[in-house]
Write an enzyme that holds these catalytic residues in place. Structure first.
Site, PDB file in Angstrom:
ATOM      1  N   CYS A 116      35.251 -66.551 -46.076  1.00 16.16           N
ATOM      2  CA  CYS A 116      35.080 -65.091 -45.954  1.00 16.16           C
ATOM      3  C   CYS A 116      36.032 -64.460 -44.929  1.00 16.16           C
ATOM      4  CB  CYS A 116      33.647 -64.741 -45.593  1.00 16.16           C
ATOM      5  SG  CYS A 116      32.397 -65.706 -46.434  1.00 16.16           S
ATOM      6  N   ARG A 145      31.465 -78.773 -43.931  1.00 16.45           N
ATOM      7  CA  ARG A 145      30.162 -78.463 -43.336  1.00 16.45           C
ATOM      8  C   ARG A 145      29.566 -79.742 -42.762  1.00 16.45           C
ATOM      9  NH1 ARG A 145      27.842 -74.060 -47.816  1.00 16.45           N
ATOM     10  NH2 ARG A 145      29.591 -72.618 -47.561  1.00 16.45           N
ATOM     11  N   GLN A 163      35.294 -74.897 -52.834  1.00 11.24           N
ATOM     12  CA  GLN A 163      34.401 -73.863 -53.376  1.00 11.24           C
ATOM     13  C   GLN A 163      35.237 -72.767 -54.008  1.00 11.24           C
ATOM     14  OE1 GLN A 163      30.568 -72.863 -51.417  1.00 11.24           O
ATOM     15  NE2 GLN A 163      31.593 -70.958 -50.927  1.00 11.24           N
ATOM     16  N   ASP A 165      35.727 -69.606 -54.305  1.00 15.42           N
ATOM     17  CA  ASP A 165      35.346 -68.341 -53.669  1.00 15.42           C
ATOM     18  C   ASP A 165      36.096 -67.155 -54.266  1.00 15.42           C
ATOM     19  OD1 ASP A 165      33.350 -68.324 -51.746  1.00 15.42           O
ATOM     20  OD2 ASP A 165      34.594 -69.333 -50.279  1.00 15.42           O
ATOM     21  N   HIS A 167      36.411 -62.907 -52.947  1.00 16.73           N
ATOM     22  CA  HIS A 167      35.956 -61.790 -52.115  1.00 16.73           C
ATOM     23  C   HIS A 167      36.580 -60.527 -52.691  1.00 16.73           C
ATOM     24  CE1 HIS A 167      35.294 -65.300 -49.548  1.00 16.73           C
ATOM     25  NE2 HIS A 167      34.263 -64.598 -49.093  1.00 16.73           N
ATOM     26  N   LYS A 217      21.539 -61.543 -51.820  1.00 18.67           N
ATOM     27  CA  LYS A 217      22.383 -62.225 -52.800  1.00 18.67           C
ATOM     28  C   LYS A 217      21.616 -62.502 -54.086  1.00 18.67           C
ATOM     29  CE  LYS A 217      21.306 -66.841 -50.991  1.00 18.67           C
ATOM     30  NZ  LYS A 217      21.839 -68.162 -50.657  1.00 18.67           N
ATOM     31  N   HIS A 263      30.921 -60.966 -52.305  1.00 20.18           N
ATOM     32  CA  HIS A 263      31.233 -62.398 -52.230  1.00 20.18           C
ATOM     33  C   HIS A 263      30.737 -63.035 -53.529  1.00 20.18           C
ATOM     34  CE1 HIS A 263      31.428 -62.273 -47.645  1.00 20.18           C
ATOM     35  NE2 HIS A 263      30.794 -61.155 -47.941  1.00 20.18           N
TER      36      HIS A 263
END
Length: 312
Positions: A116, A145, A163, A165, A167, A217, A263
């Site tokens: 992000c 992580r 991932q 992603d 945005h 979300k 997101h």
């Protein structure tokens, strides 16, 4: 304990357990030489040649669809100064799940657990106009992580993964909301309207208290061939991070306005997605992603036949 209303339900449950053992992605991954793990890097998969073919086929499909829909792919640093994570709020909410250390100059650094702030930095790298919006920035960077060793489980729970992603920077609706709780409530209202329109008012469940720290979300669940549900993609509506980073775009009247960030992931973790696909198909993947699409089995090893097989 576990109980069943009938012997039939018990029998079905036992059959599913046996099927799940046969379809275990860790077992199939070894048999098909897709991936491996090593004690020197717990929770961080090695993608073997066969597995990387499958993995890259999924990535190529993802890139093709995103390119057709005007997404712009980027890549950003794996390591970021802790100041970035403090501004974004991840430091307060997520630090225990991050790999944190000091570099050679004594600066506090962290491996990114999500992309992000990187997408936000790209948005903020130059002045943006309303004509630039919606700006769809996608990436498939490696993220880390710091999961506990007891939680690790094949590809389904790892410490290093990719991932898909995205945005998306968009203009806010005309309603003028200020203050964190009002922004949150507005985001929840917006997401409910989207769900009502697409699935009907009874077509989804509300899980109170389960939003990301920067906004509510929508989580998307998939059911596999054994009727197990997996949380995969997610869509998060975020009014908070644009304000934390003081993001602005110039509106039609030449005035600065704050964008909204959507997101979004579809695969979620690609590692987890491959693990789930492997168990869903039992290793017999659709041809377009399969590492080996065709095998030719000779009926004897005669010279002419073997030469023919090599030719084709």
């Amino acid at each position: 304990g576990i109980g069943f209303k009938s012997k039939i339900e018990l029998k079905e449950f036992k059959a599913k357990l046996e099927a799940a053992k046969k379809r275990d992605h860790r077992k199939i991954g070894r048999e098909l030489e897709l991936f491996m793990f090593d004690d020197t890097a717990p929770g961080m998969p090695y993608w073997l040649p066969n597995g990387l073919i499958l993995f890259n086929n999924l990535v190529e499909f993802w890139r093709d669809v995103h390119k057709k829909n005007d997404y712009l792919e980027f890549s950003a640093p794996q390591l970021n100064n802790s100041e970035l994570w403090k501004i974004s709020g991840h430091w307060d909410h997520y630090k225990d799940d991050m790999f944190v250390f000091n570099d050679a100059d004594g600066n506090e650094q962290a491996l990114k657990p999500m992309s992000c702030p990187n997408a936000i930095k790209i948005f903020a790298s130059k002045q943006r106009s309303y004509k630039d919006l919606p700006l769809r920035l996608s990436d498939i960077d490696v993220i880390h992580r710091n999961e506990s060793s007891g939680a690790l489980h094949g590809l389904l729970r790892v410490r290093m993964f990719r991932q898909d992603d995205s945005h998306n920077f968009v203009m806010e609706r005309p309603d003028d909301f200020m203050g964190d709780i009002k922004l949150w409530n507005q985001a929840e209202k917006d997401l409910k309207e989207v769900l009502d329109e697409n699935f009907g008012k009874d077509g989804y469940d509300i899980n109170y208290g389960d939003g990301a720290f920067y906004g509510p979300k929508i989580d998307l669940y998939m059911t596999d061939s054994l009727d197990r549900k997996w949380q995969m993609g997610t869509i998060q509506l975020d009014f908070q991070l644009p304000r934390r980073f003081d993001l602005k775009y110039i509106n039609k009247d030449g005035e600065p306005e704050v964008p909204v960030i959507i997101h979004r992931t579809i695969y979620g973790s690609l590692e987890r997605f491959v693990g789930i696909l492997t168990e869903h198909y039992g290793g017999a993947y659709p041809m377009w992603i399969a590492p080996k699409q065709v095998n030719i089995i000779p009926v004897h090893d005669g010279y002419e036949l073997m030469r023919y097989i090599k030719d084709i």
